[in-house]
Design a protein around this motif. Structure first.
Motif, PDB file in Angstrom:
ATOM      1  N   LEU A  82     -19.361  22.807 -16.252  1.00 38.86           N
ATOM      2  CA  LEU A  82     -20.314  22.460 -15.182  1.00 38.86           C
ATOM      3  C   LEU A  82     -20.044  23.007 -13.870  1.00 38.86           C
ATOM      4  CD1 LEU A  82     -19.760  18.588 -16.218  1.00 38.86           C
ATOM      5  CD2 LEU A  82     -21.780  20.010 -16.365  1.00 38.86           C
ATOM      6  N   GLU A  83     -18.755  23.340 -13.375  1.00 41.80           N
ATOM      7  CA  GLU A  83     -18.806  24.118 -12.056  1.00 41.80           C
ATOM      8  C   GLU A  83     -19.174  25.242 -12.052  1.00 41.80           C
ATOM      9  OE1 GLU A  83     -14.547  23.997 -11.656  1.00 41.80           O
ATOM     10  OE2 GLU A  83     -14.428  21.945 -10.737  1.00 41.80           O
ATOM     11  N   ARG A  84     -19.322  26.159 -13.205  1.00 41.46           N
ATOM     12  CA  ARG A  84     -20.060  27.175 -13.226  1.00 41.46           C
ATOM     13  C   ARG A  84     -21.750  27.221 -13.190  1.00 41.46           C
ATOM     14  NH1 ARG A  84     -17.569  31.975 -15.061  1.00 41.46           N
ATOM     15  NH2 ARG A  84     -19.458  32.951 -14.170  1.00 41.46           N
ATOM     16  N   ALA A  85     -22.117  26.078 -13.859  1.00 39.24           N
ATOM     17  CA  ALA A  85     -23.460  25.861 -14.074  1.00 39.24           C
ATOM     18  C   ALA A  85     -23.899  25.502 -12.612  1.00 39.24           C
ATOM     19  CB  ALA A  85     -23.654  24.771 -14.847  1.00 39.24           C
ATOM     20  N   ALA A  86     -23.261  24.442 -11.846  1.00 36.99           N
ATOM     21  CA  ALA A  86     -23.761  24.029 -10.494  1.00 36.99           C
ATOM     22  C   ALA A  86     -23.373  25.095  -9.468  1.00 36.99           C
ATOM     23  CB  ALA A  86     -22.588  22.866 -10.099  1.00 36.99           C
ATOM     24  N   ALA A  87     -22.427  26.015  -9.537  1.00 36.73           N
ATOM     25  CA  ALA A  87     -22.468  27.108  -8.690  1.00 36.73           C
ATOM     26  C   ALA A  87     -23.434  28.121  -8.850  1.00 36.73           C
ATOM     27  CB  ALA A  87     -20.947  27.614  -8.656  1.00 36.73           C
ATOM     28  N   LEU A  88     -23.866  28.563  -9.868  1.00 34.43           N
ATOM     29  CA  LEU A  88     -24.742  29.438 -10.331  1.00 34.43           C
ATOM     30  C   LEU A  88     -26.303  29.165 -10.000  1.00 34.43           C
ATOM     31  CD1 LEU A  88     -23.383  30.904 -13.717  1.00 34.43           C
ATOM     32  CD2 LEU A  88     -23.512  32.373 -11.466  1.00 34.43           C
ATOM     33  N   SER A  89     -26.331  27.639  -9.931  1.00 35.66           N
ATOM     34  CA  SER A  89     -27.757  27.246  -9.720  1.00 35.66           C
ATOM     35  C   SER A  89     -27.372  25.916  -8.869  1.00 35.66           C
ATOM     36  CB  SER A  89     -28.668  26.779 -11.013  1.00 35.66           C
ATOM     37  OG  SER A  89     -29.893  26.213 -10.689  1.00 35.66           O
ATOM     38  N   PRO A  90     -27.167  26.262  -7.490  1.00 33.03           N
ATOM     39  CA  PRO A  90     -26.887  24.961  -6.583  1.00 33.03           C
ATOM     40  C   PRO A  90     -28.080  24.150  -6.373  1.00 33.03           C
ATOM     41  CG  PRO A  90     -26.802  27.032  -5.553  1.00 33.03           C
ATOM     42  CD  PRO A  90     -26.905  27.364  -6.853  1.00 33.03           C
ATOM     43  N   GLU A  91     -29.341  24.764  -6.532  1.00 33.48           N
ATOM     44  CA  GLU A  91     -30.760  24.052  -6.476  1.00 33.48           C
ATOM     45  C   GLU A  91     -31.027  22.987  -7.489  1.00 33.48           C
ATOM     46  OE1 GLU A  91     -31.877  27.278  -8.788  1.00 33.48           O
ATOM     47  OE2 GLU A  91     -30.345  27.059  -6.967  1.00 33.48           O
ATOM     48  N   ASN A  92     -30.223  23.155  -8.418  1.00 30.27           N
ATOM     49  CA  ASN A  92     -30.758  22.397  -9.756  1.00 30.27           C
ATOM     50  C   ASN A  92     -30.022  20.823  -9.570  1.00 30.27           C
ATOM     51  OD1 ASN A  92     -30.433  21.304 -12.486  1.00 30.27           O
ATOM     52  ND2 ASN A  92     -31.220  23.340 -13.063  1.00 30.27           N
ATOM     53  N   ASP A  93     -30.902  19.801  -9.431  1.00 26.78           N
ATOM     54  CA  ASP A  93     -30.313  18.409  -9.289  1.00 26.78           C
ATOM     55  C   ASP A  93     -29.526  18.075 -10.604  1.00 26.78           C
ATOM     56  OD1 ASP A  93     -31.682  18.786  -7.028  1.00 26.78           O
ATOM     57  OD2 ASP A  93     -33.268  17.441  -7.535  1.00 26.78           O
ATOM     58  N   THR A  94     -30.005  18.511 -11.721  1.00 29.79           N
ATOM     59  CA  THR A  94     -29.408  17.929 -13.032  1.00 29.79           C
ATOM     60  C   THR A  94     -27.979  18.466 -12.898  1.00 29.79           C
ATOM     61  OG1 THR A  94     -31.572  17.927 -14.042  1.00 29.79           O
ATOM     62  CG2 THR A  94     -29.429  17.908 -15.503  1.00 29.79           C
ATOM     63  N   TYR A  95     -27.844  19.707 -12.823  1.00 29.79           N
ATOM     64  CA  TYR A  95     -26.382  20.167 -12.865  1.00 29.79           C
ATOM     65  C   TYR A  95     -25.399  19.673 -11.880  1.00 29.79           C
ATOM     66  CZ  TYR A  95     -28.889  24.126 -15.427  1.00 29.79           C
ATOM     67  OH  TYR A  95     -29.586  24.830 -16.512  1.00 29.79           O
ATOM     68  N   GLN A  96     -25.993  19.438 -10.727  1.00 34.36           N
ATOM     69  CA  GLN A  96     -25.022  18.634  -9.791  1.00 34.36           C
ATOM     70  C   GLN A  96     -24.786  17.364  -9.881  1.00 34.36           C
ATOM     71  OE1 GLN A  96     -23.843  20.630  -7.026  1.00 34.36           O
ATOM     72  NE2 GLN A  96     -25.206  22.259  -7.717  1.00 34.36           N
ATOM     73  N   GLU A  97     -25.590  16.516 -10.247  1.00 36.94           N
ATOM     74  CA  GLU A  97     -25.360  15.333 -10.607  1.00 36.94           C
ATOM     75  C   GLU A  97     -24.419  15.069 -11.821  1.00 36.94           C
ATOM     76  OE1 GLU A  97     -28.361  11.958 -10.384  1.00 36.94           O
ATOM     77  OE2 GLU A  97     -29.717  13.870 -10.016  1.00 36.94           O
ATOM     78  N   ARG A  98     -24.686  16.071 -12.815  1.00 41.47           N
ATOM     79  CA  ARG A  98     -23.852  16.055 -14.117  1.00 41.47           C
ATOM     80  C   ARG A  98     -22.292  16.180 -13.763  1.00 41.47           C
ATOM     81  NH1 ARG A  98     -25.228  16.316 -19.354  1.00 41.47           N
ATOM     82  NH2 ARG A  98     -27.280  15.461 -18.581  1.00 41.47           N
ATOM     83  N   LEU A  99     -22.287  17.239 -12.911  1.00 41.99           N
ATOM     84  CA  LEU A  99     -20.878  17.303 -12.334  1.00 41.99           C
ATOM     85  C   LEU A  99     -20.184  16.218 -11.559  1.00 41.99           C
ATOM     86  CD1 LEU A  99     -18.425  19.506 -11.645  1.00 41.99           C
ATOM     87  CD2 LEU A  99     -19.617  20.355  -9.775  1.00 41.99           C
ATOM     88  N   ALA A 100     -21.088  15.658 -10.709  1.00 44.35           N
ATOM     89  CA  ALA A 100     -20.225  14.601  -9.906  1.00 44.35           C
ATOM     90  C   ALA A 100     -20.000  13.412 -10.748  1.00 44.35           C
ATOM     91  CB  ALA A 100     -21.610  14.112  -8.916  1.00 44.35           C
ATOM     92  N   GLN A 101     -20.815  13.323 -11.777  1.00 39.68           N
ATOM     93  CA  GLN A 101     -20.664  12.209 -12.879  1.00 39.68           C
ATOM     94  C   GLN A 101     -19.228  12.415 -13.409  1.00 39.68           C
ATOM     95  OE1 GLN A 101     -24.167  12.102 -14.875  1.00 39.68           O
ATOM     96  NE2 GLN A 101     -25.415  11.063 -13.400  1.00 39.68           N
ATOM     97  N   PHE A 102     -19.265  13.707 -14.004  1.00 43.47           N
ATOM     98  CA  PHE A 102     -17.960  13.935 -14.623  1.00 43.47           C
ATOM     99  C   PHE A 102     -16.592  13.910 -13.853  1.00 43.47           C
ATOM    100  CE2 PHE A 102     -14.623  17.216 -15.551  1.00 43.47           C
ATOM    101  CZ  PHE A 102     -14.196  16.952 -16.926  1.00 43.47           C
ATOM    102  N   LEU A 103     -16.942  14.386 -12.666  1.00 41.09           N
ATOM    103  CA  LEU A 103     -15.595  14.218 -11.663  1.00 41.09           C
ATOM    104  C   LEU A 103     -15.396  12.770 -11.285  1.00 41.09           C
ATOM    105  CD1 LEU A 103     -16.680  16.820  -9.230  1.00 41.09           C
ATOM    106  CD2 LEU A 103     -14.903  16.948 -10.670  1.00 41.09           C
ATOM    107  N   ILE A 104     -16.181  11.909 -11.403  1.00 42.63           N
ATOM    108  CA  ILE A 104     -16.010  10.496 -11.142  1.00 42.63           C
ATOM    109  C   ILE A 104     -15.355   9.830 -12.395  1.00 42.63           C
ATOM    110  CG2 ILE A 104     -17.193   8.035 -11.224  1.00 42.63           C
ATOM    111  CD1 ILE A 104     -19.432   9.263  -9.589  1.00 42.63           C
ATOM    112  N   THR A 105     -15.693  10.331 -13.633  1.00 41.00           N
ATOM    113  CA  THR A 105     -14.954   9.842 -14.787  1.00 41.00           C
ATOM    114  C   THR A 105     -13.438  10.400 -14.729  1.00 41.00           C
ATOM    115  OG1 THR A 105     -15.711  11.958 -16.271  1.00 41.00           O
ATOM    116  CG2 THR A 105     -16.983   9.816 -16.181  1.00 41.00           C
ATOM    117  N   GLN A 106     -13.070  11.527 -14.019  1.00 44.38           N
ATOM    118  CA  GLN A 106     -11.930  12.081 -13.856  1.00 44.38           C
ATOM    119  C   GLN A 106     -11.169  11.474 -12.530  1.00 44.38           C
ATOM    120  OE1 GLN A 106     -10.792  14.357 -16.416  1.00 44.38           O
ATOM    121  NE2 GLN A 106     -12.582  13.666 -17.176  1.00 44.38           N
ATOM    122  N   ARG A 107     -11.802  10.671 -12.087  1.00 41.62           N
ATOM    123  CA  ARG A 107     -11.319   9.916 -10.623  1.00 41.62           C
ATOM    124  C   ARG A 107     -11.009  10.922  -9.682  1.00 41.62           C
ATOM    125  NH1 ARG A 107     -10.826   4.836 -11.575  1.00 41.62           N
ATOM    126  NH2 ARG A 107      -9.461   4.686  -9.725  1.00 41.62           N
TER     127      ARG A 107
END
Length: 560
Positions: A82-107
Motif C-alpha cells: 500500500l505504501e509503494r502504491a500510494a508513493a508511486l501514484s500520490p494523486e490516486n485517491d483510492t490508494y491513499q484512502e486504502r493506506l489510511a484505512q489500513f493504518l487506522i486498523t494498525q492503530r
C-alpha cells in the motif's frame, strides 16, 4: 506446474531491457486480472508477482498485491504494497484512502493522519475526509487540531448549530469559557430569528453562575414571544436557582394549563411535581385536576394521573373514573381501555366489559384482545350465540403478525361453543385451527381428545393429544381422567385403571364424571364391588341418568 512455468518466464524476461519489458508486463498484469475475475486466485497472485518484477514502478500491481496479503493476514507485506502504491501514484485517491484505512486498523494514527491530510490537500471539498481527521485528532486528544478540522468544515459548509455545539464542547473540555461564550453569541447573531439559540445562551449563562445575565436573555425571548415554551422552562430553572418558589409555582401552573404547552412538556413537569412531593398526594392530585380541567391535546396527562393513583393504592373505582376520562379525551387509547377491562373483569361485571369492548372494535378494529374479552364475557353469561359471533369477528382480523396465544384461544373457545351447539364438524375444525397456531394449547388438546373419545373417533390421535396434557400437568384430575377414558375406549383397561386412580387421588371435588368413569373402568377390570361403590356414590350425589341406574341394577358396565 504453473509456478514452474512462471519462474521460467521470469528468467527469460529478466534479461530484457526496460523498454522491452513493458509489453510483457502489460500481458502478465492483464492476465492476472483475468485469472482473478475467474476465481483463479493462486494463478493471479503468481502473475502479479511476475508483473511486479517486470515493472516495479507500476502502482497498480502493488495495490492489487496488497489485497492478497491482506487476505493472508500478512500485515507487513500489506503495508509495504500500500505504501509503494500510494508513493508511486500520490494523486490516486483510492490508494491513499486504502493506506489510511489500513493504518487506522494498525492503530498508527499519526501516519493515518498524514495520509488523510495528503488526501485533503488534493481534494479540499472532501467533507468526509475532514470528518475522519476530526475523529483521528480526537483519538489523540489534540483539541487544537480538532478545532482546526472544524474550522475547515465551517469554511467548506458554512456555520451550523452542530459545528458550533461541537466546538463549544471542545472548548468546555479545555476550560476555555470565554471561547464557549463567543461561539454561543455568534450562533445567536447568525440566527437572530431563531429564539431557541438565545435560550441556549441563557441556559449556559445560568449554568455558569451568571443568573442575571441569563435572565436578560430569557426576557428578550419572552418579550418577542410570550408563550415560548423553552424560555418559560428555563425561567423555571432560574426561579429554582434563585429560590423563588412562589414564582416557580406560578409559572408551573401557567405552563401546565396553557393549551400551547406541548403534552410531552406537561408530562415532564407533572413527573417533577410528583418527585418533589412524594408525601403530598393532595397537592399533586389538585394540580392534576387543574390541568385536566383545561382542554387536552390527548389522554397522556390523565393516564399519568391514573398511574399515580394506582401507585398510591387509591380505590379502583376512582382510578377507573380517570381512565374513563382518558377515553372521553382519546377514545382510541388502547392502554386505558385494556386497564378498564382488566379491572372490570376482576369484578365479574361482564356487561360493563362488553360495553368497553364494543366501541373499541370501531376505534381499534385490529386489536384482537377486545374481541377476546367481549367473547369471553358473553361466554361467561351463557350467551353462546353472541360469544360465537364476537369470536368470528375477531378471527376475521387475524393476520401473520397476530399473537399466536390469543388466536389459539379464540379457536379453542369457538370449538367448545360449537361442540356445545352440536356442530361437531365445525367444532373439530376450530380445534384443528387452534392447534395450528399453538400446538401445545393444553385446554384445547384435552377437550378435543375427550370429545373424540366420546364419539369413539380417531382414538390414536386422541391418545396422543391427551398424553401431551398429562405430561404438561401430571396432577390435573381432569387431564388424567380424559387420558384414562381414552385408554378405556381402546380396551386398555388395566392401563386406564392406573390413570383413573391418579385422577381420583388429585380430584378434590369428587367430580361425578371422574367417579363414574372410575366405576366403568373397575367394572371392566373385574372389580365389580369397587365399581358399584363408585356408581352408587355418583347416584347419591344426584347422578340419576338411566344408564347409571341400569349399571347399578345389572351390576355391569353398560355403554351409553
Amino acid at each position: 506446474m504453473i509456478k514452474r512455468i512462471l519462474i521460467g518466464l521470469m528468467l527469460v524476461v529478466s534479461g530484457l531491457t526496460a523498454q522491452a519489458q513493458q509489453s510483457p508486463y502489460n500481458y502478465f498484469f492483464l492476465e492476472a486480472i483475468c485469472q482473478q475475475g475467474q476465481g483463479n486466485y493462486a494463478a493471479a497472485f503468481d502473475l502479479l508477482q511476475l508483473a511486479k518484477v517486470l515493472n516495479p514502478e507500476a502502482p497498480e500491481v502493488w495495490f492489487q498485491l496488497s489485497g492478497y496479503y491482506s487476505d493472508l493476514k500478512d500485515d507487513d507485506h500489506t503495508r509495504e504494497c500500500l505504501e509503494r502504491a500510494a508513493a508511486l501514484s500520490p494523486e490516486n485517491d483510492t490508494y491513499q484512502e486504502r493506506l489510511a484505512q489500513f493504518l487506522i486498523t494498525q492503530r498508527e494514527f499519526d501516519k493515518a493522519i498524514e495520509a488523510y491530510e495528503r488526501l485533503y490537500a488534493a481534494h479540499r471539498n472532501r467533507d468526509d475526509v475532514l470528518q475522519l481527521l476530526f475523529r483521528l485528532y480526537g483519538v489523540k486528544n489534540d483539541y487544537e487540531k480538532m478545532i482546526g478540522a472544524l474550522d475547515r468544515m465551517e469554511t467548506l459548509e458554512g456555520s451550523s448549530e452542530q459545528l458550533t455545539l461541537t466546538k463549544m464542547q471542545i472548548y468546555e473540555q479545555q476550560g476555555e469559557k470565554s471561547k464557549v461564550l463567543k461561539e454561543l453569541r455568534a450562533l445567536v447573531d447568525h440566527h437572530p430569528n431563531d429564539l431557541n439559540y438565545r435560550v441556549m445562551l441563557g441556559n449556559w449563562l445560568l449554568q455558569n453562575d451568571r443568573p442575571e445575565d441569563a435572565l436578560k436573555e430569557y426576557k428578550k425571548v419572552l418579550h418577542e414571544e410570550p408563550d415560548n415554551e423553552l424560555a418559560q422552562m428555563s425561567m423555571l430553572d432560574y426561579y429554582h436557582a434563585k429560590e423563588r418558589q412562589d414564582k416557580a409555582d406560578e409559572l408551573l401552573v401557567k405552563l401546565l394549563k396553557s393549551k400551547k404547552t406541548e403534552s410531552s412538556t406537561k408530562l415532564t413537569l407533572m413527573r417533577q411535581v410528583i418527585e418533589e412531593n412524594p408525601e403530598d398526594s393532595v397537592k399533586v392530585l389538585q394540580l392534576f385536576d387543574e390541568v385536566l380541567a383545561q382542554p387536552q391535546q390527548n389522554g397522556d396527562v390523565a393516564m399519568l394521573k391514573a398511574a399515580y393513583m394506582s401507585l398510591k393504592k387509591m380505590p379502583q373505582d376512582e382510578v377507573n373514573a380517570v381512565l374513563e376520562r382518558v377515553l372521553e379525551i382519546e377514545p382510541d387509547n388502547v392502554r386505558a381501555r385494556y386497564m378498564l377491562i382488566e379491572s372490570t373483569w376482576d369484578s365479574k361485571d361482564y356487561d360493563k366489559v362488553i360495553a368497553y369492548c364494543r366501541p373499541a372494535q370501531q376505534y381499534n378494529p385490529d386489536e384482537m384482545l377486545f374481541y377476546y374479552f367481549q367473547g369471553l364475557a358473553h361466554f361467561q353469561k351463557q350467551e353462546q350465540d353472541a360469544a360465537l359471533e364476537t369470536f368470528q369477528k375477531g378471527v376475521s382480523q387475524i393476520n401473520q403478525d397476530s399473537n399466536p396465544e390469543i388466536v389459539s384461544d379464540f379457536y379453542a373457545i369457538m370449538g367448545d361453543i360449537l361442540h356445545e351447539k352440536g356442530r361437531e364438524t365445525e367444532s373439530f375444525a376450530a380445534y384443528d385451527s387452534c392447534l395450528q397456531w399453538k400446538p401445545d394449547n393444553i385446554g384445547c388438546l384435552n377437550n378435543y381428545a375427550y370429545y373424540l373419545s366420546v364419539k369413539g373417533k380417531d382414538l390414536s390421535k386422541a391418545e396422543q393429544m391427551s398424553y401431551k396434557t398429562i405430561k404438561a400437568e401430571p396432577e390435573s384430575a381432569t387431564y388424567l381422567d380424559t387420558y384414562a377414558w381414552i385408554l378405556f375406549q381402546q380396551g386398555r383397561y388395566e392401563e386406564a385403571k392406573i390413570y383413573i386412580d391418579q385422577a381420583l387421588k388429585n380430584d378434590t371435588t369428587a367430580d361425578n364424571v371422574i367417579v363414574e368413569h372410575a366405576g366403568d373402568i373397575y367394572a371392566m377390570t373385574g372389580d365389580l364391588e369397587k365399581a358399584l361403590e363408585y356408581w352408587r356414590h355418583v347416584a347419591a350425589k344426584g347422578g340419576d341418568s338411566a344408564v347409571l341406574q341400569r349399571k347399578i341394577q345389572l351390576k355391569k358396565y353398560i355403554k351409553e
